[in-house]
Scaffold this active site. Sequence first.
Site, PDB file in Angstrom:
ATOM      1  N   GLN A  16      60.161  -6.611  45.820  1.00 31.49           N
ATOM      2  CA  GLN A  16      61.220  -6.312  44.849  1.00 31.49           C
ATOM      3  C   GLN A  16      61.550  -7.435  43.858  1.00 31.49           C
ATOM      4  OE1 GLN A  16      65.958  -5.109  44.653  1.00 31.49           O
ATOM      5  NE2 GLN A  16      64.947  -4.897  46.598  1.00 31.49           N
ATOM      6  N   GLY A  67      89.521 -12.723  41.338  1.00 23.85           N
ATOM      7  CA  GLY A  67      90.128 -13.513  40.278  1.00 23.85           C
ATOM      8  C   GLY A  67      91.618 -13.705  40.452  1.00 23.85           C
ATOM      9  N   GLY A  68      92.286 -14.047  39.371  1.00 32.23           N
ATOM     10  CA  GLY A  68      93.717 -14.325  39.425  1.00 32.23           C
ATOM     11  C   GLY A  68      94.579 -13.067  39.428  1.00 32.23           C
ATOM     12  N   ASP A  73      67.121 -10.224  45.680  1.00 33.95           N
ATOM     13  CA  ASP A  73      65.853  -9.829  45.063  1.00 33.95           C
ATOM     14  C   ASP A  73      66.002  -9.578  43.570  1.00 33.95           C
ATOM     15  OD1 ASP A  73      64.216  -9.962  47.258  1.00 33.95           O
ATOM     16  OD2 ASP A  73      64.577  -7.906  47.880  1.00 33.95           O
ATOM     17  N   GLU A  89      65.560 -10.150  51.070  1.00 37.04           N
ATOM     18  CA  GLU A  89      66.894  -9.968  50.490  1.00 37.04           C
ATOM     19  C   GLU A  89      68.058 -10.494  51.348  1.00 37.04           C
ATOM     20  OE1 GLU A  89      68.069  -8.381  47.506  1.00 37.04           O
ATOM     21  OE2 GLU A  89      69.965  -9.114  48.275  1.00 37.04           O
TER      22      GLU A  89
HETATM   23  N1  CAO Z   1      43.722 -10.461  46.862  1.00 32.65           N
HETATM   24  C1  CAO Z   1      43.570 -11.167  48.014  1.00 32.65           C
HETATM   25  N2  CAO Z   1      44.570 -11.610  48.767  1.00 32.65           N
HETATM   26  C2  CAO Z   1      45.821 -11.320  48.339  1.00 32.65           C
HETATM   27  C3  CAO Z   1      46.067 -10.622  47.153  1.00 32.65           C
HETATM   28  C4  CAO Z   1      44.945 -10.181  46.386  1.00 32.65           C
HETATM   29  N3  CAO Z   1      45.078  -9.484  45.255  1.00 32.65           N
HETATM   30  N4  CAO Z   1      47.397 -10.489  46.989  1.00 32.65           N
HETATM   31  C5  CAO Z   1      47.963 -11.104  48.053  1.00 32.65           C
HETATM   32  N5  CAO Z   1      47.022 -11.616  48.862  1.00 32.65           N
HETATM   33  C6  CAO Z   1      47.210 -12.368  50.092  1.00 32.65           C
HETATM   34  C7  CAO Z   1      47.949 -13.648  49.884  1.00 32.65           C
HETATM   35  O1  CAO Z   1      47.114 -14.612  49.340  1.00 32.65           O
HETATM   36  C8  CAO Z   1      48.384 -13.967  51.308  1.00 32.65           C
HETATM   37  O2  CAO Z   1      47.310 -14.523  52.019  1.00 32.65           O
HETATM   38  P1  CAO Z   1      47.432 -15.889  52.892  1.00 32.65           P
HETATM   39  O3  CAO Z   1      48.569 -15.658  53.845  1.00 32.65           O
HETATM   40  O4  CAO Z   1      46.098 -15.980  53.543  1.00 32.65           O
HETATM   41  O5  CAO Z   1      47.721 -16.993  51.956  1.00 32.65           O
HETATM   42  C9  CAO Z   1      48.615 -12.575  51.886  1.00 32.65           C
HETATM   43  O6  CAO Z   1      48.042 -11.641  50.960  1.00 32.65           O
HETATM   44  C10 CAO Z   1      50.041 -12.180  52.113  1.00 32.65           C
HETATM   45  O7  CAO Z   1      50.896 -12.613  51.068  1.00 32.65           O
HETATM   46  P2  CAO Z   1      52.410 -12.963  51.396  1.00 32.65           P
HETATM   47  O8  CAO Z   1      52.432 -13.968  52.514  1.00 32.65           O
HETATM   48  O9  CAO Z   1      53.105 -13.332  50.150  1.00 32.65           O
HETATM   49  O10 CAO Z   1      52.955 -11.544  51.893  1.00 32.65           O
HETATM   50  P3  CAO Z   1      53.817 -11.189  53.189  1.00 32.65           P
HETATM   51  O11 CAO Z   1      53.871  -9.711  53.206  1.00 32.65           O
HETATM   52  O12 CAO Z   1      53.305 -11.840  54.414  1.00 32.65           O
HETATM   53  O13 CAO Z   1      55.254 -11.804  52.870  1.00 32.65           O
HETATM   54  C11 CAO Z   1      57.257 -12.070  51.530  1.00 32.65           C
HETATM   55  C12 CAO Z   1      56.115 -11.141  51.981  1.00 32.65           C
HETATM   56  C13 CAO Z   1      58.049 -11.333  50.484  1.00 32.65           C
HETATM   57  C14 CAO Z   1      58.145 -12.398  52.732  1.00 32.65           C
HETATM   58  C15 CAO Z   1      56.666 -13.373  50.949  1.00 32.65           C
HETATM   59  O14 CAO Z   1      55.748 -13.040  49.938  1.00 32.65           O
HETATM   60  C16 CAO Z   1      57.724 -14.325  50.372  1.00 32.65           C
HETATM   61  O15 CAO Z   1      58.443 -15.008  51.107  1.00 32.65           O
HETATM   62  N6  CAO Z   1      57.818 -14.373  49.032  1.00 32.65           N
HETATM   63  C17 CAO Z   1      58.713 -15.280  48.347  1.00 32.65           C
HETATM   64  C18 CAO Z   1      60.144 -14.808  48.426  1.00 32.65           C
HETATM   65  C19 CAO Z   1      60.337 -13.410  47.912  1.00 32.65           C
HETATM   66  O16 CAO Z   1      60.010 -13.067  46.802  1.00 32.65           O
HETATM   67  N7  CAO Z   1      60.969 -12.609  48.757  1.00 32.65           N
HETATM   68  C20 CAO Z   1      61.492 -11.320  48.320  1.00 32.65           C
HETATM   69  C21 CAO Z   1      60.585 -10.237  48.524  1.00 32.65           C
HETATM   70  S1  CAO Z   1      61.390  -8.782  48.036  1.00 32.65           S
HETATM   71  O17 CAO Z   1      62.381  -8.424  49.310  1.00 32.65           O
END
Ligand code: CAO
Length: 420
Positions: free
Chosen positions: A16, A246-247, A167, A138
């Site tokens: 998001q 607020g106030g 988010d 979030e």
């Molecule tokens: N091709 C190949 N690999 C890909 C890719 C693509 N097109 N797109 C993503 N990947 C891979 C990433 O490189 C990552 O691999 P590694 O772990 O080996 O480095 C893997 O997919 C997973 O990516 P991620 O760790 O970002 O995803 P997740 O689902 O495990 O975590 C989230 C999700 C949101 C917790 C994390 O991305 C995060 O903390 N983001 C920053 C904060 C944020 O935006 N949070 C809000 C999200 S909205 O609620």
Amino acid sequence: MKALDGIKILDFTHVQSGPTCTQLLAWFGADVIKVERPGVGDATRKQLIDVPGADSLYFTMLNHNKRSIELNSKNETGKEVLTRLIEECDVLVENFAPGALDRMGFTWERIQEINPKIIMASIKGFGPGKYEDCKVYENVAQCAGGSASTTGFLDGPPLVTGAQIGDSGTGLHLCLGIVTALFQREKTGRGQKVSCAMQDGVLNLSRVKLRDQQRLAAGPLKEYSQYGEGIEFGDATPRAGNDSGGGQPGRILKCKGWEKDPNAYTYFIIQAAVWESVCDVIGKAEWKTQEGYATPPERLDKLNEIFSAVEEWTTTKTKFEVMDICNPLNIPVGPILSMKEIADDDGLYKTGTMVKVDHPERGEYLSVGCPIKLSDSEVEVARSPLLGEHTTEILSEVLGYSGDDLKRVIDSGAVGEAKA
Ligand code: CAO
């Protein structure tokens, strides 16, 4: 012409926070190229499914007006295509877990080497420091940013809010950072890194609660209901229920029908400037001049009594009648609108705040349109892309692959099921 015509965004966002940012950029006219993992795509495509086989509302409502390319950024040919995209684009936006882009081999240093003019914009849960490696969603941000500890009622646990301030709130912050960096680039010719931490974004939106934290040193917070209730303050900003921040004291009060309708309530503010009108409306004319009620400071220890009297009156009216009566008198009130009432509000469709969008897999659905209106850059909301819908188009039109070269990329398996 649209405000961001000609700007190309390499959209490496998911879930998001990042997608809300790039959706705004798309609405302002940028060409947003969403890079998604082949065969999988943004995880939200398949989350909270309501129409089997179709992209979810979670995805469609956050990814309007974008193009989608399937690309495995860990495969050698995929990296070549990603490098070409970095060369062509003005902005790279990402919200991967900390270090994910580095692990793909695309550090900020490498990205700058490829394109010194590029702006790289990132959302992470926390800024540099002890939590910088954490994955964050979030509600974690709402808690770590100070919002949850100050939301809810004094005698209950901390609460998260329904508004996605972690988010979508951080997405908005990032969007402002990006357009600011684009503006600076006009003068310097250089790109730069734009970073937003969700904790920081939430804290920024909770600024008034940090104000109150410091005011506590000077004594009790008199505009909080607990002051009138004689409850002592602790050493941190407390939860203030529905007290106005607020106030001007305010509360959520019951309206006619509250026994059956969970949203038959109004927000009512006893603004000092219209105190006399409030007294007249609720049948308490004597409070206009009575000692203990006539001035705002005198009223602060009697908010429960005063709002009970106002509520006695509001329970005799519907929330809309309260508005019709109070608005002409400049008494600030607001009906508690349900999502159903909002979805049925024709006025919001006329302004483009709500939109109806057609989708090939799911038919028509409702969405929130662009909340920022530019008089010289009109927004036309277009449906979200299907996974990889524009892969071939982007490879050929944006990156210039053709003939055997295009076939080589497609045959490498780096771009999903794309066809030459
Ligand atoms: N091709 C190949 N690999 C890909 C890719 C693509 N097109 N797109 C993503 N990947 C891979 C990433 O490189 C990552 O691999 P590694 O772990 O080996 O480095 C893997 O997919 C997973 O990516 P991620 O760790 O970002 O995803 P997740 O689902 O495990 O975590 C989230 C999700 C949101 C917790 C994390 O991305 C995060 O903390 N983001 C920053 C904060 C944020 O935006 N949070 C809000 C999200 S909205 O609620």
